[in-house]
Design an enzyme around this catalytic site. Structure first.
Site, short mmCIF file in Angstrom:
data_model
loop_
_atom_site.label_atom_id
_atom_site.label_comp_id
_atom_site.label_asym_id
_atom_site.label_seq_id
_atom_site.Cartn_x
_atom_site.Cartn_y
_atom_site.Cartn_z
N TYR A 183 4.91 -9.22 -1.41
CA TYR A 183 4.10 -8.97 -0.14
C TYR A 183 3.38 -7.96 0.00
O TYR A 183 4.07 -7.08 0.76
CB TYR A 183 4.14 -9.96 0.41
CG TYR A 183 2.38 -10.54 1.59
CD1 TYR A 183 1.42 -11.17 1.32
CD2 TYR A 183 2.52 -9.26 2.53
CE1 TYR A 183 0.66 -11.01 1.96
CE2 TYR A 183 1.35 -9.18 3.05
CZ TYR A 183 0.48 -10.15 3.48
OH TYR A 183 -0.61 -9.87 4.24
N GLU B 45 -5.24 -7.19 0.48
CA GLU B 45 -4.00 -8.05 0.51
C GLU B 45 -3.45 -8.40 -0.74
O GLU B 45 -4.11 -8.83 -1.87
CB GLU B 45 -3.83 -9.46 1.26
CG GLU B 45 -2.70 -9.78 1.30
CD GLU B 45 -3.10 -11.39 1.80
OE1 GLU B 45 -2.91 -11.73 3.04
OE2 GLU B 45 -3.65 -12.27 1.10
#
Ligand code: GDP
Ligand code: MN
Length: 369
Positions: free
Chosen positions: A99, A184
């Site tokens: 992530y 993101e």
């Protein structure tokens, strides 16, 4: 403004962030299968996260299976969003999911870089001690030590560290230059061949910076024509499914009006927030917009603090005259110059009352659809 995954990935590619080979399709037979190698991933393009769990991500091994699944997906609704586009991508052979995210931390007045070796899941569910978190000084940007710390925390190999550092730097450049609020990659995939590729992309551009980015114009494709018109005029406007059009000044008062309306058995049809304006021109635009939304009655709730009630009333009167509006209008108007305002409104044939309850009840009676 939130961008669709396929748009966000176009922006990623401009910054040399690796993304899978893909095509966007609006209809199943548009997909010829020649553009990509199988197996493929079929991804619903909706502006909500967690598509995987909600059935918005499917795999296909050949053209027939792909078309079948694209067709099903294009006729489906994921978490309340109608799927209008599908992104078909070459399936990645996933070894690890990472992530990476950058968001604006307003309390620290700085961008915050977040990373975790446990990608592919919602970042909120990752335990604090497994998160890499670092504020970025905007004048310095991403410095090499930050990337070294990130690689160590995520226990990346030297090769992985190198590739991911490049991606993180590119992502920060993107965040900065595109005026993003959030960017993101979840997951950033490390494939079994050791390649690092952004399998997902989320990008939110700061609305107040959109004037600097004409390239994002027209991307708000989910707005209705009236919502688009409102946006151009700087009016907050939301279409609901009731029949009573509500105009108030300030989001709080607009919500309170809607609550009051439903308490008395009415149903809000359009939500229109004038904000802090008492500019008669803007008020006029708002009323004309409301007319085109065709409510059965217009309920106006104005509180004049700094806003002058009488100048609002002038805008309303002008709109009714110019727009030849024959929809009944009920106004609850209170505050600065309210007496003047009521006179103007009553002369224009509008029911002007003192309390929100009176106005709501009157609107329900007059609307009655
Ligand atoms: P989200 O659920 O909306 O966040 O959609 P993502 O694009 O992040 O996909 C969800 C999950 O589907 C990922 O975490 C992966 O586990 C899986 N997935 C997506 N793309 C691929 C792919 O190319 N190959 C494989 N094996 N899995 C994928
Ligand atoms: Mn994701």
């Amino acid at each position: 403004m939130k961008l669709y995954e396929y748009k966000a990935k176009e922006v990623f590619a401009k910054y040399n962030i690796p993304v899978p080979k893909s095509v966007v399709v609006l209809e199943a037979d548009e997909f010829k299968g020649e553009e990509l190698d199988f197996p493929v991933v079929i991804k619903s393009q909706v502006l909500v996260g967690g598509r995987g769990k909600a059935g918005g991500i499917k795999f296909a091994d050949d053209l027939n299976e792909a078309r079948e699944r694209i067709d099903v997906m294009l006729n489906s609704t994921i978490k309340g969003c109608k799927v209008k586009k599908v992104l078909v991508e070459e399936k990645l052979d996933i070894e690890k999911e990472i992530y990476i995210g950058i968001t604006l931390d307003r309390s620290a007045s700085a961008p915050l870089l977040l990373a975790s070796a446990e990608g592919g899941v919602e970042i909120e569910t990752v335990p604090e001690e497994k998160l890499f978190k670092k504020h970025i000084t905007p004048f310095l940007g991403i410095q090499p030590f930050i990337l070294r710390n990130l690689s160590a925390k995520l226990r990346l190999s030297k090769e992985e560290g190198k590739k991911i550092s490049k991606i993180v730097s590119a992502l920060y450049a993107l965040f900065d230059r595109e005026d993003a609020e959030l960017v993101e990659i979840n997951p950033l995939v490390i494939t079994s061949q050791g390649e690092v590729i952004a399998a997902d992309a989320k990008l939110i551009i700061d609305n107040d910076a959109l004037f600097r980015h004409p390239e994002y114009e027209g991307l708000d494709e989910d707005l209705t024509p009236l919502e688009k018109r409102a946006k151009q005029k700087g009016i907050a406007f939301i279409q609901l499914d009731g029949d009573i059009g509500v105009i108030a000044n300030g989001a709080g008062l607009t919500m309170a009006t809607l609550d009051n309306l439903s308490f008395h058995g009415g149903k809000g049809g359009v939500f229109l927030d004038l904000g802090g304006t008492d500019d008669p021109e803007k008020v006029k635009e708002a009323i004309l917009l409301m007319k085109d939304a065709e409510p059965s009655v217009i309920l106006l709730n104005i509180f004049g603090g700094i806003t002058k009630c009488d100048t609002v009333a002038i805008g309303v009167k002008d709109a009714i005259e110019i727009g030849k509006i024959d929809i009944p209008v009920v106004a609850r108007i209170k505050g600065l110059n309210e007496e003047k305002a009521k006179k103007i409104l009553r002369n224009a044939g509008i029911v002007a009352v003192d309390t929100i309850e009176q106005a709501v009840k009157e609107a329900i009676t007059l609307g009655g659809r």
